[in-house]
Write an enzyme that holds these catalytic residues in place. Structure first.
Site, short mmCIF file in Angstrom:
data_model
loop_
_atom_site.label_atom_id
_atom_site.label_comp_id
_atom_site.label_asym_id
_atom_site.label_seq_id
_atom_site.Cartn_x
_atom_site.Cartn_y
_atom_site.Cartn_z
N ASN A 12 0.88 -1.17 0.00
CA ASN A 12 0.00 0.00 0.00
C ASN A 12 0.91 1.22 0.00
O ASN A 12 1.47 1.59 1.03
CB ASN A 12 -0.89 -0.05 1.25
CG ASN A 12 -1.87 1.10 1.31
OD1 ASN A 12 -1.80 2.04 0.51
ND2 ASN A 12 -2.78 1.05 2.27
N ARG A 104 -2.56 -2.09 -3.48
CA ARG A 104 -3.77 -1.29 -3.30
C ARG A 104 -3.67 -0.12 -4.28
O ARG A 104 -2.68 0.61 -4.28
CB ARG A 104 -3.83 -0.75 -1.88
CG ARG A 104 -5.00 0.16 -1.69
CD ARG A 104 -4.99 0.81 -0.34
NE ARG A 104 -6.20 1.61 -0.20
CZ ARG A 104 -6.24 2.73 0.51
NH1 ARG A 104 -5.18 3.17 1.14
NH2 ARG A 104 -7.36 3.40 0.59
N HIS A 193 -12.67 3.18 -0.25
CA HIS A 193 -12.69 2.18 0.83
C HIS A 193 -13.41 0.91 0.38
O HIS A 193 -13.93 0.15 1.21
CB HIS A 193 -13.44 2.68 2.10
CG HIS A 193 -12.77 3.78 2.84
ND1 HIS A 193 -13.48 4.79 3.45
CD2 HIS A 193 -11.47 4.04 3.12
CE1 HIS A 193 -12.65 5.62 4.06
NE2 HIS A 193 -11.41 5.19 3.86
N ARG A 254 -11.46 15.89 7.07
CA ARG A 254 -12.25 16.31 5.89
C ARG A 254 -13.67 16.68 6.29
O ARG A 254 -14.26 16.03 7.16
CB ARG A 254 -12.31 15.18 4.86
CG ARG A 254 -10.97 14.83 4.27
CD ARG A 254 -11.10 13.67 3.28
NE ARG A 254 -9.89 12.87 3.33
CZ ARG A 254 -9.84 11.55 3.21
NH1 ARG A 254 -10.94 10.85 3.00
NH2 ARG A 254 -8.69 10.92 3.28
N GLU A 397 -8.25 -4.91 5.18
CA GLU A 397 -8.07 -4.62 3.75
C GLU A 397 -6.91 -5.42 3.16
O GLU A 397 -6.96 -5.86 2.02
CB GLU A 397 -7.86 -3.11 3.54
CG GLU A 397 -9.14 -2.34 3.79
CD GLU A 397 -8.95 -0.84 3.94
OE1 GLU A 397 -8.51 -0.41 5.02
OE2 GLU A 397 -9.22 -0.10 2.98
#
Ligand code: AMP
Length: 411
Positions: A12, A104, A193, A254, A397
């Site tokens: 990743n 990823r 996601h 965010r 993940e």
């Protein structure tokens, strides 16, 4: 691939970081628990700086975490340093037991609906998507190119964050703006996601003892980034993130949903530049903008001490979450389960309790003692009488990327 090649390296790559896990897939398939088949995990941080740091934990060797500090110039040097750490445990990247490397990749646009073996054409397409993922795709590309250069003989697989959401119907994915403009610039809701939403929705069905095709699940992925998804019979039908990961829930830094006119106002009235607005909404908003902290543990501690700013930030966070639970209940028609996951979702019992409070009429409730249990396992936290199951399902993940990668290369 040889019959003995059963390991997958998951990478990743961020702009200045490289996270990795080496997994043995024969173990992950027989045991899907939290330790599943993990041989080594680690992270290289601050790549390109004087103070780069490599943290490596050799799980298979049963050794302690090792930390090395010192300059690591670029991703190539980072991957070589990771290779050296793995080799020290007898798990080197040149091993014939390595079956593939799974990457990823954040943005796969509409083209990549499945994990994909990477060739030059795939690389080109990921590059073509850089304008819609300017922060993430370039870093992912660097990781892929570095790994390919190091092991050109090995299959490299891209697993896309957007793939799970490509099943969204057009009425959920399109923004209500001029179609020609939207299409010319590929402006639509892609969602992110996805690997986590796929994994957690499937695990939730498993927890209920049902086939994913039979259940409707609302997944709440609440980490520093946060997103919700509505999953009907194993397929995503709506998700809260959009063209970029800025839309939707209140996140660590965010804003999530906001009237787009706020951005014109900031430019026209507050005199901010495009970049300043970008930084404001992506880095200085959400919980950190509201109260100065983005760690839910710290926010809860401040609330316990009577801090009103922290309390308001928490209430705004929960209010948005409730709106999405309501909206996705309407989208799905029938909800079988609401699943909480990621750093906040898995650990913050007060968030789960508050998000569901007052939704009894919708069949949702949380049992206080079940909610208080701390565990790394998927579990139900709703009382028996509740019509809708509420679950905590730790996301994984890396395991999902490894499984998708291995399934593709061993098919
Ligand atoms: P993630 O992005 O999934 O790694 O989630 C990171 C976030 O999870 C942190 O910023 C914290 O807000 C939150 N978090 C992690 N551990 C806890 C905890 N024990 N209690 C509450 N929140 C937590």
């Amino acid at each position: 691939m040889t019959a003995t090649a059963t390991r997958v390296l998951v990478l990743n790559s961020g702009s200045s970081s490289l996270k990795y896990q080496l997994l043995d897939m024969t173990d992950t398939q027989s045991n899907s628990g939290s330790g599943a088949g993990r041989l080594a995990v680690g992270l290289v941080e601050r790549i390109g700086e004087e103070t780069s740091r490599l943290t490596h934990t050799p799980l298979a060797a049963g050794g302690d975490k090792r930390e090395t500090e010192g300059p690591i110039a670029d991703h190539e040097a980072a991957l070589k340093a990771v290779g050296a750490e793995l080799a020290a445990d007898g798990l080197g990247l040149d091993s014939p037991e390595l079956a593939a490397i799974g990457h990823r990749v954040v943005h796969g646009g509409l083209k990549f609906t499945e994990p994909t073996v990477i060739d030059d054409a795939v690389l080109k397409e990921i590059e073509r998507l850089v304008p819609v993922a300017p922060l993430h795709n370039p870093a992912n590309l660097t990781g892929i190119r570095t790994a390919r250069a190091l092991r050109p003989d090995l299959p490299q697989v891209a697993v896309f964050d957007t793939a799970f959401h490509t099943t969204m119907p057009e009425h959920a994915a399109r923004y209500a703006i001029d179609v020609a403009t939207a299409d010319a610039h590929r402006i639509r809701r892609y969602g992110f996601h996805g690997t986590s939403h796929a994994y957690v929705s499937r695990k939730t069905a498993e927890l209920l003892g049902k086939d994913p095709a039979e259940v409707n699940v609302i997944v709440l992925h609440l980490g520093n980034g946060a997103s919700a998804s509505a999953v009907a019979g194993g397929r995503c039908v709506d998700t809260s993130m959009g063209l970029t990961p800025l839309e939707g829930l209140v996140m660590g830094t965010r804003s999530g949903d906001i009237d787009p006119a706020v951005t014109f106002h900031l430019k026209r009235v507050a005199g901010m530049s495009e970049d300043e607005v970008d930084v404001l909404l992506n880095k200085k908003s959400g919980l950190v903008g509201l109260c100065g902290d983005n760690d839910m543990r710290e926010i809860r501690r401040r609330i316990d001490e009577g801090d009103e700013r922290a309390a308001l930030a928490f209430d705004i966070y929960i209010h948005r979450l409730k709106k999405y639970i309501g909206a996705y209940s309407a989208v799905l028609g029938r909800v079988d389960a609401v699943a909480f996951t990621a750093g906040v979702g898995e650990n913050a019992a007060p968030v789960r309790e508050a998000a569901v409070a007052g939704l009894e009429e919708m069949g949702l409730a949380v049992d206080a003692s079940l909610n208080a249990v701390r565990s790394g396992e998927p579990r139900l936290i709703s009382p028996e009488y509740a019509r809708v199951a509420v679950a905590v399902v730790p996301t994984d993940e890396e395991l999902e990327i490894a499984q998708q990668t291995y399934a593709l290369v061993s098919a």
